[in-house]
Design a protein around this motif. Structure first.
Motif, PDB file in Angstrom:
ATOM      1  N   GLY A   1       0.820  -1.199   0.000  1.00 46.36           N
ATOM      2  CA  GLY A   1       0.000   0.000   0.000  1.00 46.36           C
ATOM      3  C   GLY A   1       0.854   1.248   0.000  1.00 46.36           C
ATOM      4  O   GLY A   1       2.053   1.209  -0.300  1.00 46.36           O
ATOM      5  N   ARG A   2       0.246   2.321   0.361  1.00 53.95           N
ATOM      6  CA  ARG A   2       0.970   3.591   0.435  1.00 53.95           C
ATOM      7  C   ARG A   2       2.082   3.514   1.469  1.00 53.95           C
ATOM      8  O   ARG A   2       1.981   2.775   2.442  1.00 53.95           O
ATOM      9  CB  ARG A   2      -0.008   4.708   0.801  1.00 53.95           C
ATOM     10  N   LEU A   3       3.122   4.260   1.228  1.00 56.26           N
ATOM     11  CA  LEU A   3       4.270   4.353   2.122  1.00 56.26           C
ATOM     12  C   LEU A   3       4.929   2.994   2.379  1.00 56.26           C
ATOM     13  O   LEU A   3       5.523   2.757   3.424  1.00 56.26           O
ATOM     14  CB  LEU A   3       3.849   4.995   3.454  1.00 56.26           C
ATOM     15  N   GLY A   4       4.800   2.085   1.412  1.00 52.95           N
ATOM     16  CA  GLY A   4       5.462   0.797   1.509  1.00 52.95           C
ATOM     17  C   GLY A   4       4.824  -0.185   2.476  1.00 52.95           C
ATOM     18  O   GLY A   4       5.398  -1.220   2.777  1.00 52.95           O
ATOM     19  N   ARG A   5       3.648   0.135   2.975  1.00 49.40           N
ATOM     20  CA  ARG A   5       2.975  -0.783   3.903  1.00 49.40           C
ATOM     21  C   ARG A   5       2.555  -2.053   3.164  1.00 49.40           C
ATOM     22  O   ARG A   5       2.017  -1.993   2.068  1.00 49.40           O
ATOM     23  CB  ARG A   5       1.749  -0.106   4.502  1.00 49.40           C
ATOM     24  N   SER A   6       2.780  -3.189   3.786  1.00 47.43           N
ATOM     25  CA  SER A   6       2.390  -4.446   3.148  1.00 47.43           C
ATOM     26  C   SER A   6       1.065  -4.936   3.731  1.00 47.43           C
ATOM     27  O   SER A   6       0.691  -4.576   4.843  1.00 47.43           O
ATOM     28  CB  SER A   6       3.475  -5.503   3.340  1.00 47.43           C
TER      29      SER A   6
END
Length: 79
Positions: free
Chosen positions: A41-46
């Motif tokens: 997702g956004r900001l590298g969130r998995s």
């Protein structure tokens, strides 16, 4: 308005990864899946995407996109 090319996979690690691995995808290419095992997702969130959601990545070339095309995107998302 771009010509939409929709490519469906039942399960992928990430629709974004599939799109990145394609050799020169066409403007308007959509990679869609029913489930992702390693979505980002956004900001590298998995996250892990459960079956039944809408998971997709859309490839648009900035050089081929204009504000006038935005109505086509709305049409695509509605249908």
């Amino acid at each position: 308005m771009p010509s939409w090319t929709v490519i469906y996979y039942p399960v992928v690690d990430s629709t974004n990864n599939v799109l990145k691995q394609m050799d020169a995808p066409a403007h308007g290419t959509v990679v869609h899946s029913s489930r992702q095992t390693a979505g980002r997702g956004r900001l590298g969130r998995s996250f892990c995407s459960q079956e039944g959601g809408l998971y997709l990545s859309l490839y648009l070339r900035k050089s081929e996109w204009s504000r006038n095309d935005s109505s086509g995107l709305s049409y695509f998302l509605k249908h």
